[in-house]
Write a protein that holds these residues in place. Structure first.
Motif, PDB file in Angstrom:
ATOM      1  N   ILE A 131     -63.115 -39.735 -16.541  1.00 39.15           N
ATOM      2  CA  ILE A 131     -62.490 -39.345 -17.806  1.00 39.15           C
ATOM      3  C   ILE A 131     -63.523 -39.244 -18.936  1.00 39.15           C
ATOM      4  CG2 ILE A 131     -60.830 -40.059 -19.575  1.00 39.15           C
ATOM      5  CD1 ILE A 131     -59.115 -41.216 -17.236  1.00 39.15           C
ATOM      6  N   ALA A 132     -64.322 -40.286 -19.124  1.00 41.51           N
ATOM      7  CA  ALA A 132     -65.245 -40.305 -20.266  1.00 41.51           C
ATOM      8  C   ALA A 132     -66.501 -39.467 -20.029  1.00 41.51           C
ATOM      9  CB  ALA A 132     -65.639 -41.747 -20.597  1.00 41.51           C
ATOM     10  N   HIS A 133     -67.121 -39.627 -18.870  1.00 39.12           N
ATOM     11  CA  HIS A 133     -68.399 -38.961 -18.608  1.00 39.12           C
ATOM     12  C   HIS A 133     -68.224 -37.528 -18.141  1.00 39.12           C
ATOM     13  CE1 HIS A 133     -72.070 -38.435 -15.868  1.00 39.12           C
ATOM     14  NE2 HIS A 133     -72.514 -38.291 -17.089  1.00 39.12           N
ATOM     15  N   LEU A 134     -67.222 -37.278 -17.305  1.00 38.50           N
ATOM     16  CA  LEU A 134     -67.014 -35.923 -16.792  1.00 38.50           C
ATOM     17  C   LEU A 134     -66.055 -35.110 -17.643  1.00 38.50           C
ATOM     18  CD1 LEU A 134     -66.798 -36.680 -12.967  1.00 38.50           C
ATOM     19  CD2 LEU A 134     -68.793 -35.973 -14.310  1.00 38.50           C
ATOM     20  N   GLY A 135     -65.270 -35.787 -18.477  1.00 39.18           N
ATOM     21  CA  GLY A 135     -64.329 -35.083 -19.331  1.00 39.18           C
ATOM     22  C   GLY A 135     -63.061 -34.655 -18.617  1.00 39.18           C
ATOM     23  N   TRP A 136     -62.749 -35.306 -17.513  1.00 34.18           N
ATOM     24  CA  TRP A 136     -61.553 -34.970 -16.750  1.00 34.18           C
ATOM     25  C   TRP A 136     -60.317 -35.532 -17.450  1.00 34.18           C
ATOM     26  CZ3 TRP A 136     -61.971 -35.203 -10.741  1.00 34.18           C
ATOM     27  CH2 TRP A 136     -63.018 -34.380 -10.318  1.00 34.18           C
ATOM     28  N   THR A 137     -59.182 -34.922 -17.165  1.00 24.71           N
ATOM     29  CA  THR A 137     -57.925 -35.445 -17.690  1.00 24.71           C
ATOM     30  C   THR A 137     -57.475 -36.609 -16.816  1.00 24.71           C
ATOM     31  OG1 THR A 137     -56.580 -33.999 -16.286  1.00 24.71           O
ATOM     32  CG2 THR A 137     -57.220 -33.135 -18.484  1.00 24.71           C
ATOM     33  N   ASN A 138     -56.516 -37.354 -17.348  1.00 22.90           N
ATOM     34  CA  ASN A 138     -55.934 -38.454 -16.588  1.00 22.90           C
ATOM     35  C   ASN A 138     -55.254 -37.921 -15.323  1.00 22.90           C
ATOM     36  OD1 ASN A 138     -55.233 -41.224 -16.235  1.00 22.90           O
ATOM     37  ND2 ASN A 138     -53.180 -40.764 -16.992  1.00 22.90           N
ATOM     38  N   VAL A 139     -54.599 -36.769 -15.441  1.00 22.59           N
ATOM     39  CA  VAL A 139     -53.901 -36.170 -14.299  1.00 22.59           C
ATOM     40  C   VAL A 139     -54.895 -35.804 -13.192  1.00 22.59           C
ATOM     41  CG1 VAL A 139     -52.531 -34.171 -13.568  1.00 22.59           C
ATOM     42  CG2 VAL A 139     -52.029 -35.299 -15.742  1.00 22.59           C
ATOM     43  N   ARG A 140     -55.979 -35.138 -13.569  1.00 31.34           N
ATOM     44  CA  ARG A 140     -56.981 -34.727 -12.574  1.00 31.34           C
ATOM     45  C   ARG A 140     -57.630 -35.947 -11.930  1.00 31.34           C
ATOM     46  NH1 ARG A 140     -62.267 -30.834 -13.660  1.00 31.34           N
ATOM     47  NH2 ARG A 140     -62.821 -30.590 -11.474  1.00 31.34           N
ATOM     48  N   THR A 141     -57.913 -36.966 -12.736  1.00 28.52           N
ATOM     49  CA  THR A 141     -58.514 -38.195 -12.220  1.00 28.52           C
ATOM     50  C   THR A 141     -57.567 -38.885 -11.243  1.00 28.52           C
ATOM     51  OG1 THR A 141     -59.795 -38.453 -14.259  1.00 28.52           O
ATOM     52  CG2 THR A 141     -59.537 -40.414 -12.884  1.00 28.52           C
ATOM     53  N   ALA A 142     -56.285 -38.955 -11.600  1.00 27.88           N
ATOM     54  CA  ALA A 142     -55.291 -39.567 -10.706  1.00 27.88           C
ATOM     55  C   ALA A 142     -55.238 -38.811  -9.385  1.00 27.88           C
ATOM     56  CB  ALA A 142     -53.919 -39.581 -11.381  1.00 27.88           C
TER      57      ALA A 142
END
Length: 189
Positions: A131-142
């Motif tokens: 989320i923080a370093h790659l800038g992914w959303t919570n949905v994509r990370t989940a």
């Protein structure tokens, strides 16, 4: 007439370490998906490319050939990931190792903060980095971690709390380093 001896990387230890860091970072900046094992890709690029280089190959040409091999290997690996299904192995190169030689260019305050991120427990580190370093959303990370959005939100909050207790200004780290790196990667696309 015999062919020239192969390129001998062992005689260029520091140069090879620097090239390794640069190729790995530049490959990561193009393939920043944690399902791509950037370190393994870089190592394979070196293994495949270096023995084939003729003697006297310039550093610039060596870098270009290594990058060509690394980018092709990463692209092939990401294609396999996209064609697959289910949860994936997550590869997070420690930030201190990933940014290696560039760390001298950073504000001295950032280095211990990056170490603190690297020291987070595995699950919290995976969520925080995505989320923080790659800038992914919570949905994509989940989706990456095959977990619920609530689970990733909870781990992100826990990671932020652990970093704050370790003396990290999470907001300043985000704005003064991670956001800049995210934009730099986007500019390379």
């Amino acid at each position: 007439m015999s062919s020239p001896p192969p390129f001998d990387p062992s005689s260029y230890g520091e140069l090879m370490r620097g090239l390794f860091h640069q190729v790995r970072l530049d490959t990561f900046e193009t393939y920043d998906d944690p399902r791509c094992n950037i370190t393994a890709v870089t190592m394979e690029a070196f293994t495949v490319t270096l023995p084939r280089l003729p003697a006297g190959t310039s550093v610039e040409e060596t870098y270009e050939r290594l990058m060509d091999a690394s980018m092709q290997l990463a692209a092939d690996g990401m294609k396999r990931v996209r064609d697959g299904c289910g949860p994936y192995e997550v590869h997070l190169v420690p930030l201190v190792s990933l940014y290696g030689p560039r760390l001298g260019e950073l504000d001295e305050e950032l280095l211990p903060w990056l170490v603190a991120v690297d020291d987070l427990p595995r699950k919290e580190r995976a969520v925080f980095r995505a989320i923080a370093h790659l800038g992914w959303t919570n949905v994509r990370t989940a989706g990456l971690l095959d977990r619920s959005e609530g689970w990733t939100s909870k781990l992100m909050a826990r990671a932020r709390s652990l970093l704050t207790r370790a003396g990290v200004s999470v907001e300043e780290l985000q704005t003064s380093f991670f956001d800049i790196e995210i934009e730099r990667r986007k500019d390379k696309e």
